[in-house]
Write a protein that holds these residues in place. Structure first.
Motif, PDB file in Angstrom:
ATOM      1  N   VAL A 116      76.262  62.908  -6.896  1.00 52.77           N
ATOM      2  CA  VAL A 116      75.115  63.803  -6.975  1.00 52.77           C
ATOM      3  C   VAL A 116      75.481  65.031  -6.148  1.00 52.77           C
ATOM      4  N   ILE A 168      72.905  69.365  -9.450  1.00 60.20           N
ATOM      5  CA  ILE A 168      71.468  69.628  -9.362  1.00 60.20           C
ATOM      6  C   ILE A 168      71.228  70.908  -8.583  1.00 60.20           C
ATOM      7  N   SER A 169      70.552  71.863  -9.241  1.00 57.84           N
ATOM      8  CA  SER A 169      70.183  73.102  -8.568  1.00 57.84           C
ATOM      9  C   SER A 169      68.918  72.869  -7.750  1.00 57.84           C
ATOM     10  N   VAL A 188      64.526  64.799 -11.550  1.00 56.87           N
ATOM     11  CA  VAL A 188      65.766  65.388 -12.037  1.00 56.87           C
ATOM     12  C   VAL A 188      66.929  64.407 -11.878  1.00 56.87           C
ATOM     13  N   ILE A 189      66.972  63.694 -10.763  1.00 60.02           N
ATOM     14  CA  ILE A 189      68.041  62.710 -10.551  1.00 60.02           C
ATOM     15  C   ILE A 189      67.972  61.614 -11.610  1.00 60.02           C
ATOM     16  N   GLY A 221      69.171  62.756 -14.991  1.00 60.86           N
ATOM     17  CA  GLY A 221      70.627  62.718 -15.119  1.00 60.86           C
ATOM     18  C   GLY A 221      71.149  61.317 -15.372  1.00 60.86           C
ATOM     19  N   ILE A 237      75.225  76.435 -10.311  1.00 61.90           N
ATOM     20  CA  ILE A 237      75.039  75.668 -11.545  1.00 61.90           C
ATOM     21  C   ILE A 237      75.204  76.569 -12.770  1.00 61.90           C
ATOM     22  N   VAL A 266      64.899  73.071  -8.845  1.00 62.99           N
ATOM     23  CA  VAL A 266      63.986  71.959  -8.558  1.00 62.99           C
ATOM     24  C   VAL A 266      62.797  72.470  -7.746  1.00 62.99           C
ATOM     25  N   LEU A 297      76.398  64.581 -11.359  1.00 62.63           N
ATOM     26  CA  LEU A 297      75.095  65.190 -11.575  1.00 62.63           C
ATOM     27  C   LEU A 297      75.012  66.436 -10.698  1.00 62.63           C
ATOM     28  N   THR A 310      74.736  67.199 -16.356  1.00 68.42           N
ATOM     29  CA  THR A 310      75.291  65.850 -16.228  1.00 68.42           C
ATOM     30  C   THR A 310      76.623  65.782 -16.949  1.00 68.42           C
ATOM     31  N   ASP A 344      68.178  73.043 -14.239  1.00 66.98           N
ATOM     32  CA  ASP A 344      67.998  72.271 -13.002  1.00 66.98           C
ATOM     33  C   ASP A 344      69.069  71.203 -12.816  1.00 66.98           C
ATOM     34  N   ILE A 345      69.673  70.733 -13.915  1.00 68.15           N
ATOM     35  CA  ILE A 345      70.691  69.694 -13.808  1.00 68.15           C
ATOM     36  C   ILE A 345      71.694  69.823 -14.942  1.00 68.15           C
TER      37      ILE A 345
END
Length: 139
Positions: free
Chosen positions: A39, A80-81, A103-104, A107, A47, A85, A78, A65, A62-63
């Motif tokens: 992560v 992740i911005s 968001v996690i 992904g 990103i 978020v 993953l 993957t 936002d993500i």
């Protein structure tokens, strides 16, 4: 193993052990096992660079993957911005941490094989996200 990194920002994610237990539960519920998942917390600009370089997409998200799964073992990166978020949590009137967890798990659901290209896919994805977010509150 689930590992957490920061690329171009300073960000402290405090709930690593609880998050790992939760994601293992998500994987098990979907008849999967956790392999190596990274992560990577980053900024919008970072990103965007990843999106343009690897996916040829010129937009913020936002993500992202990257899927390295083998069989039923979930592995991937993953990105992740944290900026996105944070913006999403304000836009949707949710707590930052809840939005981050959404968001996690989004992904991880991609690693499991769920997609969000069609309206029906998006609906299924959102239902899964909501279900697993509710489960997280019980851990």
């Amino acid at each position: 193993m689930i590992r957490y990194f920061c690329e171009d920002i300073k960000f402290t994610y405090k709930n690593k052990l609880a998050n790992n237990r939760w994601l293992k539960m998500v994987a098990g519920s979907e008849i999967r096992k956790i392999g190596d998942i990274n992560v990577i917390f980053c900024s919008d600009n970072y990103i965007l660079d990843v999106n343009m370089k690897y996916l040829q997409h010129d937009y913020f998200t936002d993500i992202i993957t990257f899927d390295y799964c083998e069989g039923k073992v979930l592995s991937g990166d993953l990105f992740i911005s944290v900026d996105s978020v944070r913006e999403n949590s304000i836009e949707f009137g949710t707590d930052f941490e809840e939005e981050l967890h959404r968001v996690i798990v989004h992904g991880v659901l991609h690693l499991i094989g769920y997609d969000d290209h069609t309206e029906e896919d998006k609906k299924v994805m959102r239902q899964k996200e909501n279900y697993y977010l509710q489960m997280r509150s019980q851990i």
